[in-house]
Design a protein around this motif. Sequence first.
Motif: not given
Length: 555
Positions: A503-507, A524-529, A540-543
Amino acid sequence: MELEQPADAATSAKSSSAKTEDDSGLDAELFYRLLVGELNARGGDPGTAYSLMLDAARETNDAKLYQRATDIALQARAGDQALKAAQAWRDAYPDSRDANRYVLQILVALNRIEDTTEPLRSAIKLAEPDQRPQLLLAIPRAFGRASDKKLAASVVERALEPWSYDTQIGAESWVAIGRMRLAAGDDPGALQAANRAQKLDQASEGAALLALEMMNERVPSAEAVVKVYLIGNSQPEVRLAYARSLIQAQRYSEAGEQLRVATTQKPEFAPAWLLRGALEAQENDEKSAETSLKRYLELSESEPENPQRDAGRAQAYLALAQIAQQRKDYTAAQQWIDKIPDSEQMMAAQMRRASLLASQGKLDEARKLVQGLPEREPGDARMKLLGEVQLLRDNKHLKEAYDLLAAGAARENNPPELLYDQAMLAEKLGRLDEMETLLRRVIADKPDFHHAYNALGYSFADRNIKLAEARELIQKALSFAPGDPFITDSLGWLEFRSGNLGEAERLMRTAYEARPDSEIAAHYGEVLWARGLRDKAREIWREGLQSNPDSEALR
């Protein structure tokens, strides 16, 4: 009651009467009475002047004299006498548009709304067919001063019933009805009217503009009317207004798409380039923003000088100066600022000059510049305070910024907006208990201040404490600002802290797509990681770094 003289008062009534304006029956006695009447009107005795003029009008059946009697009463603020003369004029000249207009406007001014049905219908019947659409669209403004908005809406709807399904002016009738309903607080009824107008005429600009005024969290379905209108060959002004509504709702990517369409469909439409450039600058797309803003300046150069155009050009110069400053091209930034006339956005221009000085290590000089600005408008003192606080904050003088803001807030009796800013500085200083106290005070003083709910909820989530209350606070913030990407980011961060990674990633994805901000990118990057999607996290972090190389969160 203060009355306004109806528009075009000098226009004489037209009639098919046997008597003409030249054949007025003006003999010596009548001439003398009229002369006495005018002398009384000018000499401060409008009552006598009115009586003489109305008697002469009835005796001669002269439209100009009826109008003059009405005007004398209006100028004397004698509403009942003005109505009596206008009604006598209309009785003598039933087909006179001017006489009927006077009666209608005087009735509205006297707040006798229930008596306006018949003259309103007559106004439409007597108007030339090609003039009826504009007449209908002007009705809401004419009834704007009515004290009972619901009664006014009901009366107008009843008066327009014969034309509400007319193939020529039915759409305009429903737009007028819709605006009256909106003024009366009937949002569902106003939307229904907009839909009926569009059903009669899909290209109805009035229906789209009415829907735009309702396009908010209370009436989200109004947006469908706007979208249907935009399918056809829409006016760029409507698309620009739609883009502004999207920006207000923080739907920036959608707003950007609408502005790109507007500038493609009508490349010479300068206002769309200005808003497009401002949005691109806000989104840190500096190259595109510079191109759009310069295009606006090029197009607006040939426009006639007026306050709106001058303010737009000043806004463009300020945005270009900010872009140059971010590139550390201080010479170019100063050149853009120097183009702003002293009379246009003087405060904003001087604030940008101060920021430019501070960027070059001249903080004391920058602060003196802000402190020395004259306070010409009521809000200038606060703008100076916030400008100086921002200078200190940007240059890491957080304690000084906090003390300055606290003193300024105390002078203004601690308004919620300044207390909120003070709380954010307290957080930066690590004074978390003080931050919480200030935010709770803001919420108590201004219960609809959604930023305070979000800030406090996010702080709890970030520290992994009071998660149940954090959820309540963030959801309360979302109830005031549905879809806000920063609040959505806070809710995503709360889910992350609660262990709900999916749910965190979706939000987070929803928030980042709506607003690719560097702080949202960090989260967002931390959740993906954490979910093992490390390549996507790095992307995402580079962007985020590309859009904001100075982001503390990303670094």
